[in-house]
Design a protein around this motif. Structure first.
Motif, PDB file in Angstrom:
ATOM      1  N   VAL A 118       0.879  -1.169   0.000  1.00 55.19           N
ATOM      2  CA  VAL A 118       0.000   0.000   0.000  1.00 55.19           C
ATOM      3  C   VAL A 118       0.914   1.215   0.000  1.00 55.19           C
ATOM      4  O   VAL A 118       1.617   1.460   0.979  1.00 55.19           O
ATOM      5  N   ASP A 123      -3.698   5.517   3.532  1.00 56.37           N
ATOM      6  CA  ASP A 123      -4.202   4.157   3.645  1.00 56.37           C
ATOM      7  C   ASP A 123      -3.271   3.274   4.461  1.00 56.37           C
ATOM      8  O   ASP A 123      -3.718   2.473   5.299  1.00 56.37           O
ATOM      9  N   ASP A 126      -3.526   4.077   8.099  1.00 58.12           N
ATOM     10  CA  ASP A 126      -4.811   3.589   8.597  1.00 58.12           C
ATOM     11  C   ASP A 126      -4.760   2.084   8.860  1.00 58.12           C
ATOM     12  O   ASP A 126      -5.218   1.606   9.906  1.00 58.12           O
ATOM     13  N   PHE A 127      -4.182   1.327   7.931  1.00 52.80           N
ATOM     14  CA  PHE A 127      -4.148  -0.118   8.079  1.00 52.80           C
ATOM     15  C   PHE A 127      -3.222  -0.552   9.218  1.00 52.80           C
ATOM     16  O   PHE A 127      -3.524  -1.494   9.955  1.00 52.80           O
ATOM     17  N   SER A 130      -5.087   0.576  12.511  1.00 56.40           N
ATOM     18  CA  SER A 130      -6.294  -0.206  12.801  1.00 56.40           C
ATOM     19  C   SER A 130      -5.947  -1.644  13.125  1.00 56.40           C
ATOM     20  O   SER A 130      -6.674  -2.334  13.843  1.00 56.40           O
ATOM     21  N   ARG A 135      -8.825  -3.569   5.323  1.00 59.10           N
ATOM     22  CA  ARG A 135     -10.192  -3.340   5.766  1.00 59.10           C
ATOM     23  C   ARG A 135     -10.330  -1.907   6.282  1.00 59.10           C
ATOM     24  O   ARG A 135      -9.846  -1.572   7.359  1.00 59.10           O
ATOM     25  N   LYS A 136     -11.025  -1.068   5.531  1.00 61.06           N
ATOM     26  CA  LYS A 136     -11.152   0.334   5.905  1.00 61.06           C
ATOM     27  C   LYS A 136     -12.317   0.607   6.852  1.00 61.06           C
ATOM     28  O   LYS A 136     -12.428   1.698   7.389  1.00 61.06           O
ATOM     29  N   SER A 137     -13.163  -0.379   7.059  1.00 56.80           N
ATOM     30  CA  SER A 137     -14.363  -0.166   7.866  1.00 56.80           C
ATOM     31  C   SER A 137     -14.148  -0.410   9.355  1.00 56.80           C
ATOM     32  O   SER A 137     -15.072  -0.248  10.151  1.00 56.80           O
ATOM     33  N   THR A 138     -12.946  -0.792   9.761  1.00 56.90           N
ATOM     34  CA  THR A 138     -12.688  -1.066  11.180  1.00 56.90           C
ATOM     35  C   THR A 138     -12.838   0.213  11.993  1.00 56.90           C
ATOM     36  O   THR A 138     -12.152   1.198  11.737  1.00 56.90           O
ATOM     37  N   ARG A 167      -5.180   7.081  15.381  1.00 51.29           N
ATOM     38  CA  ARG A 167      -6.101   6.031  14.938  1.00 51.29           C
ATOM     39  C   ARG A 167      -5.965   4.773  15.784  1.00 51.29           C
ATOM     40  O   ARG A 167      -6.957   4.093  16.064  1.00 51.29           O
ATOM     41  N   GLU A 318       4.736   3.475   8.490  1.00 52.87           N
ATOM     42  CA  GLU A 318       3.694   2.867   7.655  1.00 52.87           C
ATOM     43  C   GLU A 318       4.238   2.028   6.504  1.00 52.87           C
ATOM     44  O   GLU A 318       3.624   1.061   6.088  1.00 52.87           O
TER      45      GLU A 318
END
Length: 409
Positions: A118, A123, A126-127, A130, A135-138, A167, A318
């Protein structure tokens, strides 16, 4: 309550004070200390994608030198890397960390990253935070899930020393964010004294339980900081933090640890690692970032002193950078990078994990250090050491750690 002190006014005051708040409704009962079996976990997120090949260069790899005619660090000579184990060196501006390495308190893990490449900062961050790559909806973060919601929890159990809550600390477990300890105050100009007096009453009468406990949690934390004068606690004699945000933030975290306020998790961050141009080798932009990082971490370790045995610090990012330098003498977004782990129980003085020669046939897409180690694997190992009995299936859903990496003795 005075009509001059409205809910909106108080929330504005909190915003002006540099405080971010996130409390679970169950945090109305407070304890003063974390369970003795736990270590305090401190995370330092290096935002921008750190070039792990400059942080911990594989100086004995000929392919590394071929790919980086101006950026590669040498084994010997002027500006050479500091010798570590095997084929690796340490960036010369990270020299303040060398005593920790020699004492066996600092470990390095190379080739760490997300399981699927990624290359977007947003992104990828975020991953990683999280703990659910792809999975972006976590809704919550891995650090928050690791904390869990406890009926008996200190008001300063989880703290982020940065402008906003990261986050990784989003979720049901209580957490605070503050720019610095000195800023954790209610400020509304001439009405400041009235705001402080009316704070508890304002939220104690709130109909919504979550709103009430959010206000009460902040008030409890504020009261504890004031009562113990932690914001004015000086560093240990002889310890001087480097100027800059990271030094100030780690100094504040050290105050909380030394103040024995029940801190279980602390998070902070450092930017400026997106080195697309004029990255530099032993000197330059990247080297300056390394100097600030090493100075702050070294000062923190000396500041907490013997308490470091009860603390684990994880330094992560990241993603890494491309193996080959670009036309602007920088590096572009990559995949695998390096992670640092230091503190009590760490099996230091070693570079852990898998690493291979950087010949093009062994690289991710022919250009990047692969993520030989999924970033969740070392984080899971850290959690086992810091929070015995943690439910890793809940912290990292869908992920099953493989054989231990051996980061802890």
């Amino acid at each position: 309550m005075s009509p001059l002190l409205s809910r909106r006014l108080l929330l504005r005051a909190l915003g002006l004070s540099g405080v971010g708040l996130a409390f679970a409704p169950t945090l109305s009962s407070r304890a003063l200390a974390a369970p003795s079996s736990r270590r305090t976990l401190v995370t330092v997120f290096l935002r921008g994608g750190v070039d792990g090949l400059s942080l911990v260069p594989p100086v004995d790899d000929a392919a590394y030198h071929r790919a980086r005619p101006t950026l590669a660090l040498r084994r010997t000579g002027e500006g050479a890397a500091l010798a570590l184990s095997g084929p690796f060196g340490l960036h010369p501006r990270l020299e303040p960390l060398l005593p920790l390495w020699n004492e066996g308190r600092l470990a390095v893990l190379h080739g760490v990253g997300l399981p699927t490449p990624v290359r977007s900062h947003f992104d990828a961050q975020d991953f990683v935070e999280s703990g659910t790559p792809g999975r972006k909806s976590t809704p919550d973060g891995w650090l928050n899930r690791a904390l869990g919601v406890e009926e008996s929890a200190a008001p300063l159990r989880a703290v982020a020393l940065q402008a906003t809550l990261p986050r990784a600390l989003f979720g049901d477990a209580g957490a605070l964010a503050m720019g610095r300890l000195e800023e954790f105050r209610l400020r509304v100009g001439r009405r400041g004294a009235e705001a402080t007096r009316g704070f508890a009453a304002l939220y104690a009468g709130a109909v919504d339980e979550a709103l009430r406990t959010t206000g009460q949690g902040a008030f409890d934390a504020l009261s504890q900081l004031d009562a113990e004068h932690l914001s004015r606690l000086p560093p240990t004699s002889g310890v001087e933090y480097p100027r800059g945000p990271l030094g100030q933030r780690l100094g504040d975290i050290a105050r909380l640890i030394r103040g024995d306020v029940g801190l279980e998790v602390a998070a902070t961050e450092m930017g400026g690692w997106d080195t697309h141009a004029a990255q530099g080798a032993a000197t330059g932009t990247f080297a300056n970032r390394c100097a600030e990082l090493a100075g702050a971490l070294s000062a923190f370790a000396r500041d907490v002193g013997p308490l470091l045995e009860r603390v684990t610090v994880v330094v992560l990012t990241e993603f890494g950078r491309t193996v080959r330098e670009n036309g602007s003498r920088g590096t572009d977004h990559g995949v695998g990078s390096a992670m640092l782990v230091l503190g009590g129980g760490v099996k230091g003085g070693q570079v852990h994990g898998r690493f291979e020669s950087l010949t093009p046939d062994r690289l991710q897409d022919g250009r990047d250090v692969p993520a030989w180690t999924d970033v969740r694997a070392p984080l899971a190992e850290v959690l086992r050491a810091c929070r015995p009995g943690v439910d890793l299936t809940r912290v990292f859903p869908g992920f099953t750690p493989g054989a231990p990496l051996g980061l802890f003795a």
